[in-house]
Write a protein that holds these residues in place. Sequence first.
Motif, PDB file in Angstrom:
ATOM      1  N   ARG A 107       0.685  -1.336   0.090  1.00  0.00           N
ATOM      2  CA  ARG A 107      -0.103  -0.018  -0.075  1.00  0.00           C
ATOM      3  C   ARG A 107       0.918   1.397   0.176  1.00  0.00           C
ATOM      4  N   SER A 127       0.962   3.740  -3.293  1.00  0.00           N
ATOM      5  CA  SER A 127       0.620   5.053  -3.136  1.00  0.00           C
ATOM      6  C   SER A 127       1.612   6.152  -3.262  1.00  0.00           C
ATOM      7  N   ARG A 174      -0.077   7.438   4.958  1.00  0.00           N
ATOM      8  CA  ARG A 174       0.596   6.082   4.565  1.00  0.00           C
ATOM      9  C   ARG A 174       2.293   6.350   4.174  1.00  0.00           C
ATOM     10  N   LEU A 234      -7.265   6.516  -6.154  1.00  0.00           N
ATOM     11  CA  LEU A 234      -7.488   5.367  -5.232  1.00  0.00           C
ATOM     12  C   LEU A 234      -8.772   5.312  -4.378  1.00  0.00           C
ATOM     13  N   HIS A 235      -9.409   6.562  -4.730  1.00  0.00           N
ATOM     14  CA  HIS A 235     -10.710   6.811  -3.904  1.00  0.00           C
ATOM     15  C   HIS A 235     -10.601   6.822  -2.376  1.00  0.00           C
ATOM     16  N   ILE A 236      -9.460   7.523  -1.966  1.00  0.00           N
ATOM     17  CA  ILE A 236      -9.314   7.739  -0.572  1.00  0.00           C
ATOM     18  C   ILE A 236      -9.056   9.237  -0.228  1.00  0.00           C
ATOM     19  N   THR A 237      -8.802   9.658   0.854  1.00  0.00           N
ATOM     20  CA  THR A 237      -8.622  10.830   1.305  1.00  0.00           C
ATOM     21  C   THR A 237      -7.227  11.243   1.097  1.00  0.00           C
ATOM     22  N   GLN A 238      -7.034  12.763   0.840  1.00  0.00           N
ATOM     23  CA  GLN A 238      -5.365  12.792   0.955  1.00  0.00           C
ATOM     24  C   GLN A 238      -4.785  12.651   2.116  1.00  0.00           C
ATOM     25  N   ALA A 258      -4.725  10.448  -4.308  1.00  0.00           N
ATOM     26  CA  ALA A 258      -5.889   9.917  -3.292  1.00  0.00           C
ATOM     27  C   ALA A 258      -7.137   9.901  -4.315  1.00  0.00           C
ATOM     28  N   ASP A 259      -7.602  10.857  -4.975  1.00  0.00           N
ATOM     29  CA  ASP A 259      -8.645  10.539  -5.899  1.00  0.00           C
ATOM     30  C   ASP A 259      -8.722   9.608  -6.905  1.00  0.00           C
ATOM     31  N   THR A 285      -5.186  10.137   4.162  1.00  0.00           N
ATOM     32  CA  THR A 285      -4.927   8.860   4.192  1.00  0.00           C
ATOM     33  C   THR A 285      -3.497   8.522   3.239  1.00  0.00           C
TER      34      THR A 285
END
Length: 57
Positions: free
Chosen positions: A4, A8, A35, A25-29, A22-23, A31
């Motif tokens: 991960r 990332s 990581r 991966l459909h997660i927040t910045q 992030a966009d 996150t």
Amino acid sequence: MNSRLLGSFILVVQLGSFRAAADKLHITQATISNRIGPTDNSHLYRVAAAESLYRTS
């Protein structure tokens, strides 16, 4: 290093920003930042610098 983190990081380098990665991966910045940020990843930053030089050549 886990997959991960590496995935990332690669996306951040390829896309040029934490937000874009992030966009994708459909997660927040936050996150993505969490990581990549909390560990000593100096070797990853060398890879990013090399990638950046390669793109400008």
